[in-house]
Write a protein that holds these residues in place. Structure first.
Motif, PDB file in Angstrom:
ATOM      1  N   GLN A 249      32.718 -20.629  50.477  1.00 54.65           N
ATOM      2  CA  GLN A 249      33.307 -21.610  49.541  1.00 54.65           C
ATOM      3  C   GLN A 249      34.755 -21.900  49.891  1.00 54.65           C
ATOM      4  OE1 GLN A 249      33.009 -20.408  45.471  1.00 54.65           O
ATOM      5  NE2 GLN A 249      33.726 -22.365  44.654  1.00 54.65           N
ATOM      6  N   GLU A 252      35.003 -24.197  52.936  1.00 50.53           N
ATOM      7  CA  GLU A 252      34.671 -25.589  52.605  1.00 50.53           C
ATOM      8  C   GLU A 252      35.834 -26.296  51.902  1.00 50.53           C
ATOM      9  OE1 GLU A 252      31.152 -25.351  50.290  1.00 50.53           O
ATOM     10  OE2 GLU A 252      29.812 -24.995  52.003  1.00 50.53           O
ATOM     11  N   LEU A 253      36.502 -25.571  50.984  1.00 49.15           N
ATOM     12  CA  LEU A 253      37.653 -26.192  50.288  1.00 49.15           C
ATOM     13  C   LEU A 253      38.794 -26.449  51.257  1.00 49.15           C
ATOM     14  CD1 LEU A 253      37.714 -24.213  46.894  1.00 49.15           C
ATOM     15  CD2 LEU A 253      37.088 -26.616  47.256  1.00 49.15           C
ATOM     16  N   ARG A 254      39.029 -25.504  52.192  1.00 50.53           N
ATOM     17  CA  ARG A 254      40.120 -25.711  53.162  1.00 50.53           C
ATOM     18  C   ARG A 254      39.825 -26.925  54.046  1.00 50.53           C
ATOM     19  NH1 ARG A 254      41.257 -19.550  55.301  1.00 50.53           N
ATOM     20  NH2 ARG A 254      42.570 -18.858  53.538  1.00 50.53           N
ATOM     21  N   ALA A 257      39.385 -30.070  51.023  1.00 51.08           N
ATOM     22  CA  ALA A 257      40.420 -30.250  49.969  1.00 51.08           C
ATOM     23  C   ALA A 257      41.376 -29.090  50.075  1.00 51.08           C
ATOM     24  CB  ALA A 257      39.780 -30.317  48.593  1.00 51.08           C
ATOM     25  N   ASP A 259      44.398 -28.882  49.437  1.00 51.95           N
ATOM     26  CA  ASP A 259      45.370 -28.735  48.349  1.00 51.95           C
ATOM     27  C   ASP A 259      44.696 -28.365  47.022  1.00 51.95           C
ATOM     28  OD1 ASP A 259      47.348 -29.416  50.102  1.00 51.95           O
ATOM     29  OD2 ASP A 259      47.174 -31.579  49.687  1.00 51.95           O
ATOM     30  N   ASN A 260      43.423 -28.072  47.068  1.00 54.60           N
ATOM     31  CA  ASN A 260      42.722 -27.725  45.824  1.00 54.60           C
ATOM     32  C   ASN A 260      43.289 -26.414  45.265  1.00 54.60           C
ATOM     33  OD1 ASN A 260      40.673 -26.750  43.949  1.00 54.60           O
ATOM     34  ND2 ASN A 260      39.316 -28.284  44.844  1.00 54.60           N
ATOM     35  N   PRO A 261      43.589 -26.407  43.936  1.00 54.48           N
ATOM     36  CA  PRO A 261      44.169 -25.188  43.334  1.00 54.48           C
ATOM     37  C   PRO A 261      43.213 -23.975  43.398  1.00 54.48           C
ATOM     38  CG  PRO A 261      43.652 -26.830  41.671  1.00 54.48           C
ATOM     39  CD  PRO A 261      43.475 -27.495  42.976  1.00 54.48           C
ATOM     40  N   GLN A 262      41.916 -24.178  43.724  1.00 53.40           N
ATOM     41  CA  GLN A 262      40.973 -23.055  43.794  1.00 53.40           C
ATOM     42  C   GLN A 262      41.116 -22.254  45.085  1.00 53.40           C
ATOM     43  OE1 GLN A 262      38.719 -21.948  41.543  1.00 53.40           O
ATOM     44  NE2 GLN A 262      39.544 -23.445  40.088  1.00 53.40           N
ATOM     45  N   VAL A 263      41.813 -22.818  46.064  1.00 53.11           N
ATOM     46  CA  VAL A 263      41.953 -22.119  47.352  1.00 53.11           C
ATOM     47  C   VAL A 263      42.654 -20.776  47.192  1.00 53.11           C
ATOM     48  CG1 VAL A 263      42.966 -22.229  49.662  1.00 53.11           C
ATOM     49  CG2 VAL A 263      41.799 -24.229  48.701  1.00 53.11           C
TER      50      VAL A 263
END
Length: 380
Positions: A249, A252-254, A257, A259-263
């Motif tokens: 997960q 995939e965010l990196r 996205a 800059d997603n705060p979930q990173v």
């Protein structure tokens, strides 16, 4: 008529005296006198001897062949009866048997009767009536012989009344049976005592092994390292699955996205799971406090405990088998023929004794005559 009779008697006496004068002194010494003495002894002095006989066998129980620990038990207690046969035979001819037999003066009274001839009566000799003399006296009057071809022992008792011979024979048989029972009881007691000792030792070893295993668990904080390691491996596998999912997960965010705060949250979660995996792996292996480090000591103590329990189980089975074996009488005397009550004297052989003396006298006379003739011829 009367004169003829007197003349005949006178002639007969004269012929007899002539023949008597012709007898050589050596012939009288070697033949005539011993034969007359033997006739007097066997005809008027020697006492009648009655012989009581009994026959018995010493048997051992027939049993099925045993294996394993039972074979050790039964083998120790069930050797052939031959040893007991010879033990009974030797006992019946021993001083101990005579002492028990004469506890109420049965033997002394039986062989010291006044109607027994001086030459046969016990206590009439110059040697006295000591216990040692009684034993020597009885050696020729009580015989127990074993016939190996028939496995039968014959007990013969010679006495001067039928009742004494039978009574002494019966009592000797009873003493032989008591000896066999004594040997049986001693064998049983030894067998059970040995088996009981083995059980006590096995109990002590089992208790020590269980205590050592319990102390190890308390000191090392472990119940069963193998089972606990299995649980830990399952936990590590589950954590690894969670880490793979979180890492996937995060990747995939990196990629889509950054800059997603979930990173940052996922990064922290992955790091946390990795640390937890490292901790759990450290519990399984990696030092003396790990389950892998505790396993050798635990397995050694566990093996000792299992071995002690098995030893105790075998010892208990052996004790039960020994008790069952002890309930049976392994060796026993079986009478084939009861002590007989003789109705006729078997000894002495009176006519045979007189003839034997006469023949022996003739042989000695012949030898002496030849020797004397040889010496006389040599001197001349």
């Amino acid at each position: 008529m009367v004169q003829n009779k007197e003349h005949f008697e006178e002639t007969w006496h004269q012929n007899l005296m002539v023949k008597v004068r012709q007898i050589k002194p050596t012939f009288a010494i070697f033949v005539i006198i011993p034969t007359i003495l033997a006739a007097i002894y066997f005809g008027f002095i020697a006492s009648d001897v009655y012989v009581s006989q009994s026959h018995f066998v010493v048997r051992t129980e027939k049993k099925e062949q045993a294996f394993g620990i039972d074979s050790l038990i039964t083998g120790a207690s069930r050797s052939g009866a031959s040893d007991e046969i010879y033990a009974v035979e030797e006992y019946m001819n021993s001083r101990d048997a005579l002492q028990n037999l004469n506890r109420d003066k049965l033997v002394t009274n039986a062989y010291s009767r006044p109607d027994i001839s001086f030459f046969n009566r016990f206590g009439s000799s110059f040697t006295g009536a000591s216990n040692e003399e009684l034993y020597k006296y009885m050696q020729s009057r009580v015989t127990a012989t074993y016939d190996g071809s028939k496995s039968v022992t014959t007990l013969r008792v010679r006495a001067y009344t039928p009742q004494d011979a039978q009574q002494i024979n019966e009592r000797l048989l009873q003493q032989g049976e008591a000896l066999v029972n004594k040997l049986n009881n001693r064998g049983r007691n030894d067998l059970i005592r040995y088996a009981q000792g083995e059980v006590e030792e096995a109990k002590e070893r089992a208790a020590q092994a269980a205590e050592a295993l319990s102390d190890f668990r308390n000191r090392r904080g472990v119940v069963d390292p193998e089972k606990q390691a299995s649980v830990q491996v399952q936990l590590v596998s589950k954590l690894q699955d969670e880490m793979i999912a979180a890492q996937t997960q995060l990747d995939e965010l990196r990629q889509f996205a950054a800059d997603n705060p979930q990173v940052p949250v996922l990064q922290q979660r992955v790091a946390s799971i990795r640390r937890q995996i490292g901790q759990e792996m450290g519990k399984i292996a990696g030092g003396q406090q790990s389950l892998a480090g505790k396993t050798p000591g635990y397995e050694r103590l566990s093996l000792q405990n299992e071995f002690a329990i098995k030893q105790l189980s075998v010892a208990l089975a052996s004790l039960e088998s020994a008790k069952n074996e002890a309930r049976r009488q392994q060796i026993y005397i079986e009478r084939i023929a009861q002590p007989s009550l003789p109705d006729k004297a078997a000894e002495p052989k009176r006519l045979k004794g007189i003839l034997s003396t006469f023949i022996l006298g003739l042989v000695l006379y012949g030898v002496f005559t030849l020797l004397f003739a040889g010496i006389k011829e040599h001197q001349s």
